[in-house]
Design a protein around this motif. Structure first.
Motif, PDB file in Angstrom:
ATOM      1  N   ALA A  96       0.193  -4.190  -1.061  1.00  0.00           N
ATOM      2  CA  ALA A  96       0.601  -3.656   0.248  1.00  0.00           C
ATOM      3  C   ALA A  96      -0.624  -3.234   1.056  1.00  0.00           C
ATOM      4  O   ALA A  96      -0.698  -3.504   2.262  1.00  0.00           O
ATOM      5  CB  ALA A  96       1.547  -2.477   0.063  1.00  0.00           C
ATOM      6  N   LEU A  97      -1.581  -2.587   0.408  1.00  0.00           N
ATOM      7  CA  LEU A  97      -2.785  -2.140   1.118  1.00  0.00           C
ATOM      8  C   LEU A  97      -3.580  -3.325   1.671  1.00  0.00           C
ATOM      9  O   LEU A  97      -4.089  -3.252   2.788  1.00  0.00           O
ATOM     10  CB  LEU A  97      -3.673  -1.295   0.206  1.00  0.00           C
ATOM     11  CG  LEU A  97      -3.125   0.087  -0.150  1.00  0.00           C
ATOM     12  CD1 LEU A  97      -4.030   0.773  -1.164  1.00  0.00           C
ATOM     13  CD2 LEU A  97      -2.944   0.940   1.083  1.00  0.00           C
ATOM     14  N   ARG A  98      -3.689  -4.385   0.891  1.00  0.00           N
ATOM     15  CA  ARG A  98      -4.401  -5.567   1.388  1.00  0.00           C
ATOM     16  C   ARG A  98      -3.705  -6.159   2.604  1.00  0.00           C
ATOM     17  O   ARG A  98      -4.353  -6.638   3.521  1.00  0.00           O
ATOM     18  CB  ARG A  98      -4.522  -6.627   0.310  1.00  0.00           C
ATOM     19  CG  ARG A  98      -5.846  -6.530  -0.450  1.00  0.00           C
ATOM     20  CD  ARG A  98      -5.912  -7.595  -1.455  1.00  0.00           C
ATOM     21  NE  ARG A  98      -4.889  -7.140  -2.387  1.00  0.00           N
ATOM     22  CZ  ARG A  98      -4.691  -7.530  -3.611  1.00  0.00           C
ATOM     23  NH1 ARG A  98      -5.387  -8.434  -4.100  1.00  0.00           N
ATOM     24  NH2 ARG A  98      -3.766  -7.024  -4.371  1.00  0.00           N
ATOM     25  N   MET A  99      -2.382  -6.132   2.584  1.00  0.00           N
ATOM     26  CA  MET A  99      -1.617  -6.711   3.691  1.00  0.00           C
ATOM     27  C   MET A  99      -1.810  -5.922   4.983  1.00  0.00           C
ATOM     28  O   MET A  99      -1.749  -6.497   6.065  1.00  0.00           O
ATOM     29  CB  MET A  99      -0.130  -6.755   3.339  1.00  0.00           C
ATOM     30  CG  MET A  99       0.216  -7.758   2.278  1.00  0.00           C
ATOM     31  SD  MET A  99       1.935  -7.678   1.673  1.00  0.00           S
ATOM     32  CE  MET A  99       2.908  -7.212   3.070  1.00  0.00           C
ATOM     33  N   VAL A 100      -2.018  -4.616   4.868  1.00  0.00           N
ATOM     34  CA  VAL A 100      -2.030  -3.766   6.068  1.00  0.00           C
ATOM     35  C   VAL A 100      -3.304  -2.937   6.190  1.00  0.00           C
ATOM     36  O   VAL A 100      -3.337  -1.946   6.915  1.00  0.00           O
ATOM     37  CB  VAL A 100      -0.796  -2.833   6.083  1.00  0.00           C
ATOM     38  CG1 VAL A 100       0.488  -3.635   6.088  1.00  0.00           C
ATOM     39  CG2 VAL A 100      -0.827  -1.865   4.918  1.00  0.00           C
TER      40      VAL A 100
END
Length: 127
Positions: A96-100
């Motif tokens: 999730a962190l990589r996505m956002v």
């Protein structure tokens, strides 16, 4: 009914639709486990980003889903297992962190560091 993007995370998806429920359960679990979590600062930064009114809705949804998975009492790898217990939570959060990543600001990270420095006692957590 599972959407094509839920990949078996229906309980987390349902919980993510209740931001206040996520908020309450998040603080309970985080306070109990923060000293064991090597990714506590990233988790807190994601939390602050998810509840920031300036964060776009799609980013909030992705982060709330990851946080909801963290607070669920059951998951793919039980949290009580030494070392491996939080590996699935960390993997979901990292994805999730990589996505956002571009939406998690230095202010979110600073709020996370400040909350950890206070020992999570005087956070904006609900009682």
């Amino acid at each position: 009914m599972a959407s094509e993007h839920s990949v078996g995370f229906e309980p987390a998806d349902r919980l993510a639709e209740d931001p206040e429920g996520v908020r309450k359960q998040f603080w309970r679990k985080l306070k109990r486990l923060a000293v064991k979590l090597p990714f506590a600062e990233d988790l807190l930064a994601a939390y602050y980003c998810a509840f920031d009114r300036q964060t776009p809705r799609h980013v909030q949804a992705a982060l709330l889903g990851a946080i909801a998975y963290f607070v669920l009492p059951f998951d793919f790898v039980p949290d009580m297992l030494p070392i491996l217990g939080f590996s699935d939570d960390a993997a979901i959060l990292a994805t999730a962190l990589r996505m956002v990543a571009s939406h998690i600001t230095p202010e979110h990270h600073e709020a996370a560091r400040a909350a950890l420095a206070r020992g999570l006692d005087n956070t904006d957590a609900p009682a």
